[in-house]
Write a protein that holds these residues in place. Structure first.
Motif, PDB file in Angstrom:
ATOM      1  N   VAL A 135     -47.674 -17.456 -20.348  1.00  0.00           N
ATOM      2  CA  VAL A 135     -46.221 -17.327 -20.348  1.00  0.00           C
ATOM      3  C   VAL A 135     -45.616 -18.178 -19.231  1.00  0.00           C
ATOM      4  O   VAL A 135     -44.649 -18.923 -19.449  1.00  0.00           O
ATOM      5  CB  VAL A 135     -45.809 -15.848 -20.175  1.00  0.00           C
ATOM      6  CG1 VAL A 135     -44.284 -15.739 -20.020  1.00  0.00           C
ATOM      7  CG2 VAL A 135     -46.273 -15.022 -21.357  1.00  0.00           C
ATOM      8  N   GLU A 175     -45.718 -21.821 -20.050  1.00  0.00           N
ATOM      9  CA  GLU A 175     -44.765 -22.205 -21.078  1.00  0.00           C
ATOM     10  C   GLU A 175     -43.348 -22.258 -20.506  1.00  0.00           C
ATOM     11  O   GLU A 175     -42.554 -23.153 -20.835  1.00  0.00           O
ATOM     12  CB  GLU A 175     -44.838 -21.233 -22.245  1.00  0.00           C
ATOM     13  CG  GLU A 175     -44.033 -21.645 -23.459  1.00  0.00           C
ATOM     14  CD  GLU A 175     -44.550 -22.906 -24.123  1.00  0.00           C
ATOM     15  OE1 GLU A 175     -43.831 -23.449 -24.993  1.00  0.00           O
ATOM     16  OE2 GLU A 175     -45.666 -23.366 -23.776  1.00  0.00           O
ATOM     17  N   LEU A 209     -41.706 -15.722 -25.745  1.00  0.00           N
ATOM     18  CA  LEU A 209     -42.778 -16.448 -25.066  1.00  0.00           C
ATOM     19  C   LEU A 209     -44.023 -15.566 -24.933  1.00  0.00           C
ATOM     20  O   LEU A 209     -45.149 -16.050 -25.064  1.00  0.00           O
ATOM     21  CB  LEU A 209     -42.300 -16.912 -23.694  1.00  0.00           C
ATOM     22  CG  LEU A 209     -41.194 -17.980 -23.697  1.00  0.00           C
ATOM     23  CD1 LEU A 209     -40.714 -18.256 -22.276  1.00  0.00           C
ATOM     24  CD2 LEU A 209     -41.695 -19.268 -24.334  1.00  0.00           C
TER      25      LEU A 209
END
Length: 586
Positions: A28, A31, A62
């Protein structure tokens, strides 16, 4: 990631994967770092949106993507480390009660392909039954051509008789005198005795003369396709327009020229070639069936129940379709039900033979060349119209499973030809009747042994032959047989997240005619097909409580077991696409 095996029973496997929360969170964070510079938000300059705001706005999505990716890679790693070859799509489920920030526990359940023992292909013995082409067979076909080309002469005032062509206008009415839809027509020409119209209609045309008006009474068959008329009486008011008699059917040079040929000799040559090809197909059918019997007798290994079930589903679906065209559909279905376990054993045999032939082909370098594949695609594309043709070609090129299904029949034929080359073959001349009887035989062929049990009889292989009609009592098994003697096999590995359905022929428009209300019902009307689309339907996202579809090396079954057989080639191939993970049911 921690992996624990929870089931290892026969061909069934189950594992629990534990994916650390730290791994998911790291994905996460990575990203967020990647997408933050690309985001725009009021009050911030492009690329300057704080990471905490990105997480606040898009954190759930996400997190979901990170979980999906972690599950996907975990399942791929499991397949590679354990050298698993799934028989069908594995079931992948997220543990119940999962919340963001926790370790994710994932259950992976699957059936694996068996380790097929080294096939015993030495010592195969086959008999090739050949049928010499007799002049009488050619003459019979010539006569049929001549009969189809016959011309009709006006009969004048002569009364219609058997074999004459009568043209009428008609109006059909129910018992209460009301005209029914589809029962009115003009200029309907019918040859008396052809059996094209409902029972009793043609017989009542005998004795009719041109200009006559008459009424005939009939009863529609109980299985008539128009249910509102089935089994009911009706009358038809007829106006006879003309009566014609058939001219002499001559076998001469004109017959050949009317067919677009240069001479009668050329026509005879073409007919001889056709008869030879038909006999050759029957010979191959007989040899192949005996070959498969020998292979089945010499090899017995466990096959994945899920593949058998999928194969059985294919057979049963076809049986149900065939039953709807029987005179008594309910009786046909009852017969099917009484033999359900027989058909399940047929499915098991087909899956086993499919895997076995695949193993033989791969072990001996049998393959379908790209040139042959291009030919298959081009041939299959011809069933579509010009606009759909290119879409079909692109579809096959882009969808590995569709290509595998198209390739499988040719690959199987090549494996069978390879085995023919290894076998000791003796030849014997016979008659076509004996050859057809040997193919159809329920208790064994006229030569050699037919060793598999009763459940496995009466099935043929649609790739290269058709059996002679089965006895009436075994019609249901003949229907099952029409699917395939083996589950299709293939030479290529297929990687897909979901096997697309095989493209179907576009629906052909129904023929329009004014005599729809008097046509006899078709005995074996085909199922309505649907047009092919650009691509298979979009894969549904996994829902809460539903299995996560892990995209590993999946080998769909027949069309089922063909692609399943491909798994004997590579165990650790994995796709690139990612599944969608959702919470398990609460």
């Amino acid at each position: 990631m921690q992996t624990v095996e929870t089931l290892n029973e026969g061909l069934k496997r189950a594992y629990t994967l534990t994916i650390p929360a730290s791994e998911i969170e790291a994905r996460v964070a990575g990203e967020i770092k990647r997408v933050a510079p690309q985001m725009k938000m009021p009050g911030f300059r492009p690329g300057k949106v704080p990471a905490n705001l990105v997480r606040k706005m898009h954190g759930p999505a996400l997190m979901q993507d990170a979980l999906n990716t972690s599950v996907q890679e975990g399942v791929q790693a499991l397949m590679a480390e354990q050298k698993l070859r799934p028989a069908v799509q594995p079931s992948v489920e997220l543990g119940e009660g999962y919340e963001a920030g926790q370790d994710a526990q994932v259950t992976v359940s699957l059936e694996v392909l068996p380790d097929v023992p080294a096939p015993a292909i030495d010592g195969l013995k086959l008999e090739r039954l050949t049928v010499p082409v007799a002049d009488a067979a050619i003459d019979e076909q010539l006569q049929k051509f001549a009969d189809n080309q016959k011309h009709w002469d006006d009969a004048g005032d002569k009364a219609a008789a058997q074999g004459d062509l009568v043209t009428t206008d008609f109006v059909g009415k129910t018992a209460d005198g009301v005209a029914f839809p589809g029962g009115t027509g003009t200029d309907m020409a019918v040859e008396i005795g052809s059996g094209r119209l409902i029972p009793g209609f043609e017989d009542q045309l005998i004795g009719a003369t041109a200009g006559e008006e008459r009424q005939i009474a009939v009863t529609f068959p109980a299985d008539y396709q128009e249910k509102s008329l089935a089994g009911k009486p009706a009358t038809f008011d007829l106006t006879v327009k003309s009566v014609k008699t058939a001219g002499e059917a001559k076998i001469d040079e004109d017959l050949a020229k009317n067919l677009g040929l240069e001479s009668l000799e050329q026509l005879r040559g073409l007919i001889k070639g056709q008869v030879e090809q038909e006999s050759s197909n029957l010979t191959r059918t007989h040899m192949k069936r005996k070959l498969l019997d020998q292979l089945a007798a010499g090899h017995d290994f466990a096959v994945p129940p899920s593949m058998v079930e999928a194969e059985f589903g294919q057979i049963w679906s076809q049986l149900e379709h065939e039953a709807t065209h029987e005179a008594d559909p309910e009786a046909a279905k009852a017969e099917m039900e009484s033999e359900r376990e027989d058909y399940r054993r047929i499915a098991e045999r087909r899956v086993r033979l499919g895997l076995l032939l695949s193993e033989i082909g791969q072990a001996n370098g049998v393959e379908v060349s790209q040139q042959e594949m291009n030919g298959l695609i081009a041939q299959a594309a011809q069933q579509y119209g010009p606009e759909e043709r290119q879409r079909f070609i692109q579809y096959v090129q882009q969808e590995p499973m569709a290509a595998a299904q198209l390739r499988a029949p040719l690959y199987e034929d090549k494996v069978v030809d390879f085995l023919f080359g290894k076998a000791e073959i003796t030849e014997r001349e016979t008659t076509r009747e004996e050859l057809e009887a040997a193919i159809e035989s329920e208790d064994g062929f006229s030569t050699g042994t037919h060793v598999h049990d009763h459940a496995d009889h009466d099935h043929d292989h649609g790739h290269d032959h058709d059996h002679a009609p089965a006895p009436k009592a075994k019609r249901a098994k003949k229907a099952a047989a029409a699917a395939d003697e083996t589950a299709p096999v293939s030479d290529a590995d297929t990687t897909a997240d979901e096997a697309p359905a095989k493209p179907k022929k576009p629906t052909k428009p129904a023929a329009k005619g004014s005599n729809a209300g008097v046509e006899a019902p078709a005995a074996d009307a085909p199922a309505t097909d649907t047009p092919a689309t650009d691509a298979p339907a979009k894969k549904a996202r996994a829902r809460k409580g539903a299995p996560i579809e892990a995209e590993t090396q999946v080998l769909e079954s027949s069309p089922v077991a063909a692609e399943a057989a491909e798994g004997t080639q590579a165990a650790d191939a994995v796709p690139a696409k990612k599944p969608r993970a959702k919470k398990a049911a609460e």
